[in-house]
Design a protein around this motif. Structure first.
Motif, PDB file in Angstrom:
ATOM      1  N   VAL A  90      45.473 -13.125   3.053  1.00 38.00           N
ATOM      2  CA  VAL A  90      44.358 -12.374   2.478  1.00 38.00           C
ATOM      3  C   VAL A  90      44.073 -12.830   1.051  1.00 38.00           C
ATOM      4  O   VAL A  90      42.910 -12.968   0.645  1.00 38.00           O
ATOM      5  N   THR A  91      45.123 -13.103   0.272  1.00 36.99           N
ATOM      6  CA  THR A  91      44.948 -13.535  -1.118  1.00 36.99           C
ATOM      7  C   THR A  91      44.175 -14.848  -1.189  1.00 36.99           C
ATOM      8  O   THR A  91      43.261 -15.006  -2.019  1.00 36.99           O
ATOM      9  N   GLU A  92      44.519 -15.786  -0.309  1.00 37.44           N
ATOM     10  CA  GLU A  92      43.828 -17.082  -0.296  1.00 37.44           C
ATOM     11  C   GLU A  92      42.364 -16.914   0.091  1.00 37.44           C
ATOM     12  O   GLU A  92      41.491 -17.566  -0.491  1.00 37.44           O
ATOM     13  N   ILE A  93      42.090 -16.035   1.044  1.00 39.53           N
ATOM     14  CA  ILE A  93      40.704 -15.802   1.461  1.00 39.53           C
ATOM     15  C   ILE A  93      39.895 -15.250   0.293  1.00 39.53           C
ATOM     16  O   ILE A  93      38.761 -15.690   0.032  1.00 39.53           O
ATOM     17  N   ARG A  94      40.456 -14.291  -0.428  1.00 38.43           N
ATOM     18  CA  ARG A  94      39.746 -13.693  -1.566  1.00 38.43           C
ATOM     19  C   ARG A  94      39.494 -14.730  -2.663  1.00 38.43           C
ATOM     20  O   ARG A  94      38.437 -14.741  -3.303  1.00 38.43           O
ATOM     21  N   LYS A  95      40.468 -15.611  -2.889  1.00 39.85           N
ATOM     22  CA  LYS A  95      40.296 -16.642  -3.912  1.00 39.85           C
ATOM     23  C   LYS A  95      39.184 -17.611  -3.524  1.00 39.85           C
ATOM     24  O   LYS A  95      38.345 -17.990  -4.364  1.00 39.85           O
ATOM     25  N   ILE A  96      39.160 -18.023  -2.246  1.00 39.84           N
ATOM     26  CA  ILE A  96      38.102 -18.931  -1.778  1.00 39.84           C
ATOM     27  C   ILE A  96      36.738 -18.261  -1.916  1.00 39.84           C
ATOM     28  O   ILE A  96      35.757 -18.892  -2.341  1.00 39.84           O
ATOM     29  N   ALA A  97      36.666 -16.975  -1.594  1.00 40.20           N
ATOM     30  CA  ALA A  97      35.401 -16.252  -1.704  1.00 40.20           C
ATOM     31  C   ALA A  97      34.953 -16.140  -3.160  1.00 40.20           C
ATOM     32  O   ALA A  97      33.755 -16.279  -3.471  1.00 40.20           O
ATOM     33  N   ALA A  98      35.900 -15.899  -4.072  1.00 37.15           N
ATOM     34  CA  ALA A  98      35.551 -15.804  -5.497  1.00 37.15           C
ATOM     35  C   ALA A  98      35.045 -17.151  -6.013  1.00 37.15           C
ATOM     36  O   ALA A  98      34.051 -17.213  -6.761  1.00 37.15           O
ATOM     37  N   ASP A  99      35.720 -18.225  -5.630  1.00 39.64           N
ATOM     38  CA  ASP A  99      35.269 -19.565  -6.034  1.00 39.64           C
ATOM     39  C   ASP A  99      33.892 -19.866  -5.450  1.00 39.64           C
ATOM     40  O   ASP A  99      33.045 -20.478  -6.127  1.00 39.64           O
ATOM     41  N   ALA A 100      33.656 -19.439  -4.221  1.00 40.42           N
ATOM     42  CA  ALA A 100      32.355 -19.662  -3.580  1.00 40.42           C
ATOM     43  C   ALA A 100      31.250 -18.919  -4.312  1.00 40.42           C
ATOM     44  O   ALA A 100      30.136 -19.440  -4.492  1.00 40.42           O
ATOM     45  N   ALA A 101      31.558 -17.684  -4.748  1.00 43.74           N
ATOM     46  CA  ALA A 101      30.569 -16.894  -5.486  1.00 43.74           C
ATOM     47  C   ALA A 101      30.217 -17.579  -6.801  1.00 43.74           C
ATOM     48  O   ALA A 101      29.042 -17.639  -7.195  1.00 43.74           O
ATOM     49  N   ASP A 102      31.234 -18.112  -7.502  1.00 40.05           N
ATOM     50  CA  ASP A 102      30.980 -18.827  -8.762  1.00 40.05           C
ATOM     51  C   ASP A 102      30.185 -20.096  -8.516  1.00 40.05           C
ATOM     52  O   ASP A 102      29.270 -20.440  -9.295  1.00 40.05           O
ATOM     53  N   GLN A 103      30.520 -20.813  -7.445  1.00 39.84           N
ATOM     54  CA  GLN A 103      29.827 -22.053  -7.128  1.00 39.84           C
ATOM     55  C   GLN A 103      28.344 -21.794  -6.859  1.00 39.84           C
ATOM     56  O   GLN A 103      27.474 -22.577  -7.255  1.00 39.84           O
ATOM     57  N   LEU A 104      28.064 -20.695  -6.179  1.00 45.87           N
ATOM     58  CA  LEU A 104      26.680 -20.340  -5.867  1.00 45.87           C
ATOM     59  C   LEU A 104      25.948 -19.866  -7.123  1.00 45.87           C
ATOM     60  O   LEU A 104      24.773 -20.206  -7.345  1.00 45.87           O
ATOM     61  N   LYS A 105      26.647 -19.100  -7.957  1.00 49.53           N
ATOM     62  CA  LYS A 105      26.024 -18.527  -9.157  1.00 49.53           C
ATOM     63  C   LYS A 105      25.708 -19.585 -10.202  1.00 49.53           C
ATOM     64  O   LYS A 105      24.605 -19.613 -10.769  1.00 49.53           O
ATOM     65  N   TYR A 106      26.657 -20.489 -10.459  1.00 50.42           N
ATOM     66  CA  TYR A 106      26.496 -21.429 -11.561  1.00 50.42           C
ATOM     67  C   TYR A 106      25.918 -22.776 -11.148  1.00 50.42           C
ATOM     68  O   TYR A 106      25.306 -23.473 -11.965  1.00 50.42           O
ATOM     69  N   TYR A 107      26.114 -23.164  -9.880  1.00 53.11           N
ATOM     70  CA  TYR A 107      25.663 -24.488  -9.453  1.00 53.11           C
ATOM     71  C   TYR A 107      24.693 -24.448  -8.278  1.00 53.11           C
ATOM     72  O   TYR A 107      24.273 -25.501  -7.795  1.00 53.11           O
ATOM     73  N   GLN A 108      24.359 -23.224  -7.799  1.00 52.35           N
ATOM     74  CA  GLN A 108      23.459 -23.048  -6.651  1.00 52.35           C
ATOM     75  C   GLN A 108      23.919 -23.867  -5.444  1.00 52.35           C
ATOM     76  O   GLN A 108      23.107 -24.406  -4.687  1.00 52.35           O
ATOM     77  N   GLN A 109      25.225 -23.955  -5.281  1.00 52.80           N
ATOM     78  CA  GLN A 109      25.788 -24.688  -4.147  1.00 52.80           C
ATOM     79  C   GLN A 109      26.475 -23.700  -3.198  1.00 52.80           C
ATOM     80  O   GLN A 109      27.320 -22.909  -3.616  1.00 52.80           O
ATOM     81  N   LYS A 110      26.113 -23.768  -1.940  1.00 57.30           N
ATOM     82  CA  LYS A 110      26.722 -22.891  -0.937  1.00 57.30           C
ATOM     83  C   LYS A 110      28.118 -23.402  -0.573  1.00 57.30           C
ATOM     84  O   LYS A 110      28.472 -24.544  -0.873  1.00 57.30           O
ATOM     85  N   THR A 111      28.869 -22.541   0.087  1.00 55.90           N
ATOM     86  CA  THR A 111      30.214 -22.908   0.532  1.00 55.90           C
ATOM     87  C   THR A 111      30.353 -22.666   2.024  1.00 55.90           C
ATOM     88  O   THR A 111      30.019 -21.587   2.521  1.00 55.90           O
ATOM     89  N   ILE A 112      30.818 -23.684   2.724  1.00 60.85           N
ATOM     90  CA  ILE A 112      31.148 -23.557   4.140  1.00 60.85           C
ATOM     91  C   ILE A 112      32.660 -23.446   4.259  1.00 60.85           C
ATOM     92  O   ILE A 112      33.395 -24.305   3.767  1.00 60.85           O
ATOM     93  N   LEU A 113      33.132 -22.388   4.889  1.00 62.48           N
ATOM     94  CA  LEU A 113      34.564 -22.212   5.142  1.00 62.48           C
ATOM     95  C   LEU A 113      34.833 -22.470   6.614  1.00 62.48           C
ATOM     96  O   LEU A 113      34.325 -21.761   7.482  1.00 62.48           O
ATOM     97  N   PHE A 114      35.622 -23.503   6.880  1.00 60.40           N
ATOM     98  CA  PHE A 114      36.014 -23.791   8.258  1.00 60.40           C
ATOM     99  C   PHE A 114      37.417 -23.258   8.492  1.00 60.40           C
ATOM    100  O   PHE A 114      38.363 -23.631   7.779  1.00 60.40           O
ATOM    101  N   VAL A 115      37.567 -22.385   9.477  1.00 61.27           N
ATOM    102  CA  VAL A 115      38.861 -21.794   9.804  1.00 61.27           C
ATOM    103  C   VAL A 115      39.282 -22.299  11.179  1.00 61.27           C
ATOM    104  O   VAL A 115      38.684 -21.942  12.204  1.00 61.27           O
ATOM    105  N   ASP A 116      40.302 -23.142  11.189  1.00 62.03           N
ATOM    106  CA  ASP A 116      40.837 -23.652  12.449  1.00 62.03           C
ATOM    107  C   ASP A 116      41.749 -22.594  13.073  1.00 62.03           C
ATOM    108  O   ASP A 116      42.499 -21.930  12.369  1.00 62.03           O
ATOM    109  N   GLU A 117      41.659 -22.466  14.390  1.00 61.70           N
ATOM    110  CA  GLU A 117      42.424 -21.452  15.131  1.00 61.70           C
ATOM    111  C   GLU A 117      42.139 -20.048  14.593  1.00 61.70           C
ATOM    112  O   GLU A 117      43.048 -19.255  14.338  1.00 61.70           O
TER     113      GLU A 117
END
Length: 456
Positions: A90-117
């Motif tokens: 759960v901690t890793e998921i929240r960190k990825i989501a926080a980084d994605a939010a910053d990436q979208l806010k400051y660089y207007q770049q979306k984030t694709i999260l691929f989850v295997d299995e």
């Protein structure tokens, strides 16, 4: 990239398994999934235009799910994050989501999260993902070999599209093998490899729609049998030595389990003994619990054959008893016998329909009372003090049948059981029609003394 990294990559290319080396490098190299990736298809258009929405790739191993995701990573302008569900928390998921939010806010770049299995994510992990998928912080791509309808919660699933990834057919696997034998850089093109007789078909059959398995078999053959001149003639005997007994792809709790038993029962219901025997063999070879099969035969005998052939339930029970007594592999024979008998028996679901109708009527009643004349009289004072049993007529004293009510007064002569026209049930219809008051049951009335139906 420095010289050490280049050297390491070269060593990896030399020692990595053939299946790893031959991973498709673009969408056009992926075989057997034209329904998803052919030019003009919805998913292909979304990938080419880099306008992906959340989706899950669902299919068996070795069919290209992870490869599709890796290809997307190479062509998208979005930030692409790879995650293994078995190691993520759960901690890793929240960190990825926080980084994605910053990436979208400051660089207007979306984030694709691929989850295997992704089926290995528990409820808490899925719940953490949900708001980020919902508000667009993350575009989620999942890959799973398990049915997402069962493994993903409905809230997350409702925000994702499901794409089915099919097992590879013989044509697709043949193209993959041909490519491997021609590719001198990544494949086995430097060797002189020839399939003799039926050996290529045997390899494809052993792979069971799995490209990774096909390449692993070919990799083992090339490393084990190639001579010093780099020549190899692959024979059926070599395929047998490498693959051994074919392993049926089967699970005892997932889709194969449920889909195969469904096919088995529907084949019996459809009176196709050959198809039923085939699915029985799949289950037995796949390691299915034979008691589960026996239980389903008993249920089917009662539910779909019923009184059209009353002996069917006895046959199913006999097979279950034989299984308990002798076990496998001998019990495959009585299981097969019961399967054939049930497949060729007349079909009727009148018993199931009757009890379901009766249960529905019981649930509609505000109160249920047992009429006094058919109530319990086991106590010596029940009749005199409580009035139970008074007026009851004992049928054997009247030749086997006497007209009287057996239902609560508040019920107006309901009809639950309606015999079908199949098998033994017409005899029941004749018997019921000869009873006084049969016309009230929707049967032709007859005042002759009834005789109980007899089986032939």
């Amino acid at each position: 990239m420095d010289l050490f990294a280049l050297s390491n990559n070269k060593r990896m290319a030399d020692v990595a398994p053939l299946a790893w080396r031959m991973r498709p490098r673009n969408l056009d190299e992926i075989r057997g999934q034209d329904h998803l990736l052919a030019p003009g298809s919805p998913l292909r258009n979304a990938i080419d235009r880099d306008r992906l929405t959340s989706f899950v790739l669902y299919g068996p191993p070795g069919t290209g799910k992870t490869t599709i995701a890796r290809t997307i990573a190479g062509v998208t302008k979005s930030q692409f994050v790879y995650m293994q569900a078995v190691t993520a928390g759960v901690t890793e998921i929240r960190k990825i989501a926080a980084d994605a939010a910053d990436q979208l806010k400051y660089y207007q770049q979306k984030t694709i999260l691929f989850v295997d299995e992704i089926h290995r994510f528990n409820k808490s992990q899925q719940d953490v993902l949900l708001p980020f998928v919902e508000d667009g912080t993350l575009t989620l791509i999942g890959a799973t070999t398990e049915n997402p309808l069962h493994e993903l919660n409905s809230a997350l699933l409702s925000r994702m599209k499901i794409y089915l990834v099919h097992p590879l057919d013989e044509e697709a696997l043949s193209l993959i093998i041909a490519n491997v034998l021609q590719d001198k850089e990544r494949g086995l093109g430097e060797l002189d490899i020839v399939f003799t007789d039926d050996s290529q078909h045997m390899l494809i059959r052993a792979a069971q729609g799995d490209a990774r398995m096909a390449l692993n078999i070919l990799d083992t053959l090339s490393s084990s049998y190639t001579d010093r001149q780099g020549s190899l003639r692959i024979t059926p005997e070599m395929i047998t030595q490498v693959t051994g007994k074919p392993i049926i792809k089967y699970d005892r709790s997932g889709d194969w389990h449920y889909d195969t038993i469904s096919a088995f029962i529907k084949s019996i219901r459809g009176s196709d003994p050959d198809a039923a025997l085939y699915w029985l063999a799949v289950m037995l070879e796949g390691g299915e619990d034979p008691k589960f099969i026996a239980r389903r035969l008993i249920v089917h005998a009662a539910e779909d054959i019923g009184l059209a052939d009353p002996f069917a339930l006895l046959m199913a029970n006999a097979a279950a008893d034989a299984l308990q007594f002798v076990g496998l592999p001998e019990a495959r024979i009585p299981l097969a016998e019961a399967t054939i008998y049930l497949s060729t028996a007349p079909k009727s679901n009148s018993s199931k329909t009757a009890i379901d109708a009766a249960i529905a009527e019981v649930r509609r009643q505000n109160k249920i009372t047992v009429p006094a004349h058919i109530a319990d009289t086991s106590h010596s004072q029940a009749k005199t003090l409580l009035g139970k049993g008074q007026g009851y007529k004992y049928p054997p004293q009247y030749g086997g049948y006497v007209e009287q009510s057996y239902l609560p007064d508040e019920l107006d002569n309901p009809v639950f059981y309606q015999p079908s026209a199949n098998g033994y049930e017409p005899k029941i219809t004749v018997f019921m029609a000869r009873l006084p008051g049969a016309e009230n049951k929707g049967l032709p009335g007859n005042t002759k003394n009834p005789a109980p139906p007899k089986s032939e």
